[in-house]
Motif scaffolding. Structure first.
Motif, PDB file in Angstrom:
ATOM      1  N   GLN A  13       0.810  -1.229   0.000  1.00  0.00           N
ATOM      2  CA  GLN A  13       0.000   0.000   0.000  1.00  0.00           C
ATOM      3  C   GLN A  13       0.838   1.272   0.000  1.00  0.00           C
ATOM      4  O   GLN A  13       0.588   2.187   0.799  1.00  0.00           O
ATOM      5  CB  GLN A  13      -0.947  -0.001   1.201  1.00  0.00           C
ATOM      6  CG  GLN A  13      -1.712  -1.311   1.327  1.00  0.00           C
ATOM      7  CD  GLN A  13      -2.989  -1.150   2.125  1.00  0.00           C
ATOM      8  OE1 GLN A  13      -3.762  -0.225   1.889  1.00  0.00           O
ATOM      9  NE2 GLN A  13      -3.223  -2.043   3.057  1.00  0.00           N
ATOM     10  N   HIS A  20       3.583  -0.121   4.262  1.00  0.00           N
ATOM     11  CA  HIS A  20       4.386  -0.962   5.150  1.00  0.00           C
ATOM     12  C   HIS A  20       5.486  -1.662   4.366  1.00  0.00           C
ATOM     13  O   HIS A  20       5.213  -2.356   3.392  1.00  0.00           O
ATOM     14  CB  HIS A  20       3.489  -2.002   5.839  1.00  0.00           C
ATOM     15  CG  HIS A  20       4.225  -2.821   6.850  1.00  0.00           C
ATOM     16  ND1 HIS A  20       4.368  -2.437   8.168  1.00  0.00           N
ATOM     17  CD2 HIS A  20       4.902  -3.981   6.734  1.00  0.00           C
ATOM     18  CE1 HIS A  20       5.078  -3.335   8.823  1.00  0.00           C
ATOM     19  NE2 HIS A  20       5.427  -4.287   7.976  1.00  0.00           N
ATOM     20  N   THR A  42       5.468 -13.610  14.127  1.00  0.00           N
ATOM     21  CA  THR A  42       4.327 -13.147  13.357  1.00  0.00           C
ATOM     22  C   THR A  42       4.596 -11.716  12.837  1.00  0.00           C
ATOM     23  O   THR A  42       5.192 -10.903  13.543  1.00  0.00           O
ATOM     24  CB  THR A  42       3.034 -13.247  14.214  1.00  0.00           C
ATOM     25  OG1 THR A  42       1.948 -12.843  13.414  1.00  0.00           O
ATOM     26  CG2 THR A  42       3.077 -12.398  15.459  1.00  0.00           C
ATOM     27  N   GLY A  43       4.268 -11.491  11.580  1.00  0.00           N
ATOM     28  CA  GLY A  43       4.501 -10.171  10.970  1.00  0.00           C
ATOM     29  C   GLY A  43       5.908  -9.971  10.430  1.00  0.00           C
ATOM     30  O   GLY A  43       6.239  -8.883   9.947  1.00  0.00           O
ATOM     31  N   SER A  44       6.751 -11.019  10.462  1.00  0.00           N
ATOM     32  CA  SER A  44       8.146 -10.832  10.033  1.00  0.00           C
ATOM     33  C   SER A  44       8.308 -10.850   8.512  1.00  0.00           C
ATOM     34  O   SER A  44       9.383 -10.536   8.005  1.00  0.00           O
ATOM     35  CB  SER A  44       9.044 -11.906  10.674  1.00  0.00           C
ATOM     36  OG  SER A  44       8.583 -13.191  10.357  1.00  0.00           O
ATOM     37  N   GLY A  45       7.260 -11.269   7.789  1.00  0.00           N
ATOM     38  CA  GLY A  45       7.326 -11.197   6.320  1.00  0.00           C
ATOM     39  C   GLY A  45       7.354 -12.541   5.616  1.00  0.00           C
ATOM     40  O   GLY A  45       7.579 -12.601   4.401  1.00  0.00           O
ATOM     41  N   LYS A  46       7.063 -13.621   6.335  1.00  0.00           N
ATOM     42  CA  LYS A  46       7.140 -14.961   5.748  1.00  0.00           C
ATOM     43  C   LYS A  46       6.160 -15.134   4.588  1.00  0.00           C
ATOM     44  O   LYS A  46       6.532 -15.583   3.502  1.00  0.00           O
ATOM     45  CB  LYS A  46       6.870 -16.036   6.831  1.00  0.00           C
ATOM     46  CG  LYS A  46       7.787 -15.945   8.036  1.00  0.00           C
ATOM     47  CD  LYS A  46       7.473 -16.994   9.085  1.00  0.00           C
ATOM     48  CE  LYS A  46       6.112 -16.877   9.743  1.00  0.00           C
ATOM     49  NZ  LYS A  46       5.899 -15.636  10.529  1.00  0.00           N
ATOM     50  N   SER A  47       4.893 -14.799   4.844  1.00  0.00           N
ATOM     51  CA  SER A  47       3.876 -14.973   3.788  1.00  0.00           C
ATOM     52  C   SER A  47       4.154 -14.045   2.612  1.00  0.00           C
ATOM     53  O   SER A  47       3.937 -14.407   1.455  1.00  0.00           O
ATOM     54  CB  SER A  47       2.474 -14.719   4.341  1.00  0.00           C
ATOM     55  OG  SER A  47       2.169 -15.678   5.338  1.00  0.00           O
ATOM     56  N   THR A  48       4.648 -12.868   2.906  1.00  0.00           N
ATOM     57  CA  THR A  48       4.994 -11.921   1.834  1.00  0.00           C
ATOM     58  C   THR A  48       6.112 -12.507   0.977  1.00  0.00           C
ATOM     59  O   THR A  48       6.055 -12.458  -0.257  1.00  0.00           O
ATOM     60  CB  THR A  48       5.442 -10.573   2.446  1.00  0.00           C
ATOM     61  OG1 THR A  48       4.440 -10.131   3.356  1.00  0.00           O
ATOM     62  CG2 THR A  48       5.648  -9.525   1.370  1.00  0.00           C
ATOM     63  N   HIS A 204       5.473 -22.382  12.374  1.00  0.00           N
ATOM     64  CA  HIS A 204       5.848 -22.027  13.739  1.00  0.00           C
ATOM     65  C   HIS A 204       6.161 -23.297  14.540  1.00  0.00           C
ATOM     66  O   HIS A 204       6.421 -23.214  15.736  1.00  0.00           O
ATOM     67  CB  HIS A 204       4.694 -21.263  14.420  1.00  0.00           C
ATOM     68  CG  HIS A 204       4.449 -19.902  13.851  1.00  0.00           C
ATOM     69  ND1 HIS A 204       5.208 -18.806  14.185  1.00  0.00           N
ATOM     70  CD2 HIS A 204       3.562 -19.459  12.931  1.00  0.00           C
ATOM     71  CE1 HIS A 204       4.778 -17.744  13.517  1.00  0.00           C
ATOM     72  NE2 HIS A 204       3.771 -18.110  12.747  1.00  0.00           N
TER      73      HIS A 204
HETATM   74  N1  LIG Z   1      -2.211  -5.793   2.669  1.00  0.00           N
HETATM   75  C1  LIG Z   1      -1.365  -5.278   3.568  1.00  0.00           C
HETATM   76  N2  LIG Z   1      -1.270  -3.942   3.779  1.00  0.00           N
HETATM   77  C2  LIG Z   1      -0.400  -3.419   4.681  1.00  0.00           C
HETATM   78  N3  LIG Z   1       0.431  -4.165   5.426  1.00  0.00           N
HETATM   79  C3  LIG Z   1       0.388  -5.487   5.265  1.00  0.00           C
HETATM   80  C4  LIG Z   1      -0.511  -6.128   4.328  1.00  0.00           C
HETATM   81  N4  LIG Z   1      -0.324  -7.467   4.402  1.00  0.00           N
HETATM   82  C5  LIG Z   1       0.643  -7.658   5.331  1.00  0.00           C
HETATM   83  N5  LIG Z   1       1.063  -6.487   5.840  1.00  0.00           N
HETATM   84  C6  LIG Z   1       2.112  -6.290   6.868  1.00  0.00           C
HETATM   85  O1  LIG Z   1       3.333  -6.810   6.381  1.00  0.00           O
HETATM   86  C7  LIG Z   1       4.052  -7.469   7.437  1.00  0.00           C
HETATM   87  C8  LIG Z   1       4.440  -8.858   7.024  1.00  0.00           C
HETATM   88  O2  LIG Z   1       3.251  -9.632   6.886  1.00  0.00           O
HETATM   89  P1  LIG Z   1       3.274 -11.194   6.581  1.00  0.00           P
HETATM   90  O3  LIG Z   1       1.867 -11.599   6.402  1.00  0.00           O
HETATM   91  O4  LIG Z   1       4.226 -11.451   5.465  1.00  0.00           O
HETATM   92  O5  LIG Z   1       3.882 -11.768   7.947  1.00  0.00           O
HETATM   93  P2  LIG Z   1       4.071 -13.296   8.412  1.00  0.00           P
HETATM   94  O6  LIG Z   1       5.494 -13.447   8.820  1.00  0.00           O
HETATM   95  O7  LIG Z   1       3.529 -14.200   7.392  1.00  0.00           O
HETATM   96  O8  LIG Z   1       3.193 -13.365   9.743  1.00  0.00           O
HETATM   97  P3  LIG Z   1       2.296 -14.582  10.372  1.00  0.00           P
HETATM   98  O9  LIG Z   1       3.266 -15.482  11.102  1.00  0.00           O
HETATM   99  O10 LIG Z   1       1.388 -13.864  11.328  1.00  0.00           O
HETATM  100  O11 LIG Z   1       1.551 -15.259   9.258  1.00  0.00           O
HETATM  101  C9  LIG Z   1       3.168  -7.402   8.666  1.00  0.00           C
HETATM  102  O12 LIG Z   1       3.612  -6.364   9.510  1.00  0.00           O
HETATM  103  C10 LIG Z   1       1.783  -7.091   8.107  1.00  0.00           C
HETATM  104  O13 LIG Z   1       1.039  -6.329   9.015  1.00  0.00           O
END
Ligand SMILES: Nc1ncnc2c1ncn2[C@@H]1O[C@H](COP(=O)(O)OP(=O)(O)OP(=O)(O)O)[C@@H](O)[C@H]1O
Ligand SMILES: [Mg+2]
Length: 287
Positions: A13, A20, A42-48, A204
């Protein structure tokens, strides 16, 4: 298939108050046939990170090299169609995306769009479903009359049936019962060993990392801070705690025994079998 991340950054975004920076200059690589875990808070960026492998997300900055395909922010979806056949992604809670009223139609939806040989896909799916413990009439049933765990297995099968070279799974066993968790993890390991698939598991579950994985990649606040073997990672309990992660149960047991008997095993065990062998050797030496 080899995958190289070359300073990949990703911004969600951009230009809005919700901007972010979710990946920061990630440099790393993945080889065919290896089993990787991606771990981190959680939130570290794995899914991204994993959504970059087939260009579902494209780098805001930097590039990915997937065999001979380069993905940058300029890459068009049209250029990624071949790649998307070869990289299968199972998202978090994939059962929420089921929509067809029979298992067969659900499984055939993706392959039809990709012009894949449908008989082969159906045959593969059927055998995977039998492996998962379903009955032979499973293909005609509706996914919506099933339990959450069964729906999860259908969703995983629909990706695996396309026979991708790289299988990416985002917390595939989260919230499932122990038997289903084990079935899924054993099936995935079998795909790596018997079919030389690359596996990328976001998890996890440190017990699974210890038991199944060749290489761990650790994410922290959008950065990939470490790639190492599970043995190296879990040997250093302090480091694991600093990362707000846990050591596997088998390592906890070993540490408890070491404390109680004031004895140091020369290395850590990652499986029960390994620990039993080490333990027996120690008891024999004591005699
Ligand atoms: N659509 C979005 N808009 C803004 N920020 C986002 C969006 N999607 C994810 N984020 C932010 O990007 C960061 C990484 O998100 P991500 O989903 O990759 O984390 P994750 O490591 O997979 O976490 P989890 O273990 O909770 O699944 C987080 O801080 C999240 O809030
Ligand atoms: Mg995630």
């Amino acid at each position: 298939m080899t995958v190289n991340f070359n300073k990949v950054s990703y911004v969600y975004q951009r230009g809005t108050p919700f901007e972010h920076l979710a990946l920061r200059d990630v440099v790393t690589s993945f080889e065919q046939g290896k089993y990787y875990a991606i771990i981190g808070q959680t939130g570290s960026g794995k899914s991204t990170l994993i959504q970059h492998f087939n260009g579902l997300l494209k780098p805001s900055k930097g590039a990915l090299q997937v065999d001979d395909v380069t993905i940058t922010h300029k890459t068009k979806d049209k250029q990624l169609k071949q790649l998307r056949k070869r990289v299968g992604v199972v998202f978090q809670f994939p059962e929420s995306q089921l929509f067809e009223d029979s298992v067969e139609r659900e499984i055939m939806f993706g392959p039809k769009n990709f012009d894949m040989p449908l008989d082969e896909v159906k045959d593969r799916a059927f055998h995977l479903l039998l492996d998962f413990g379903f009955n032979r009439d499973i293909l005609q049933q509706s996914p919506f009359q099933m339990s959450g765990g069964q729906m999860r297995k259908i969703a995983i099968t629909s990706i695996l049936a396309m026979d991708p070279d790289v299988v990416i799974l985002d917390e595939p066993t989260a919230g499932l019962d122990p038997k289903s968790r084990k079935q899924i993890m054993e099936l995935i390991k079998k795909l790596q060993i018997e079919q030389n698939k690359t596996i990328i598991l976001v998890t996890h579950e440190m017990n699974d990392v210890a038991k199944y994985v060749d290489e761990v990649k650790i994410m922290k606040r959008g950065k990939l801070i470490e790639s190492c073997s599970p043995r190296k990672l879990f040997s250093d309990t302090n480091y694991v705690n600093q990362l707000h992660l846990d050591v596997p149960d088998i390592v906890k047991l070993q540490r408890d025994i070491e404390d109680k008997y004031q004895y140091d095993f020369s290395k850590i065990a990652l499986t029960e079998a390994e620990f039993i062998a080490m333990y027996k050797e120690w008891r024999q030496d004591e005699r």
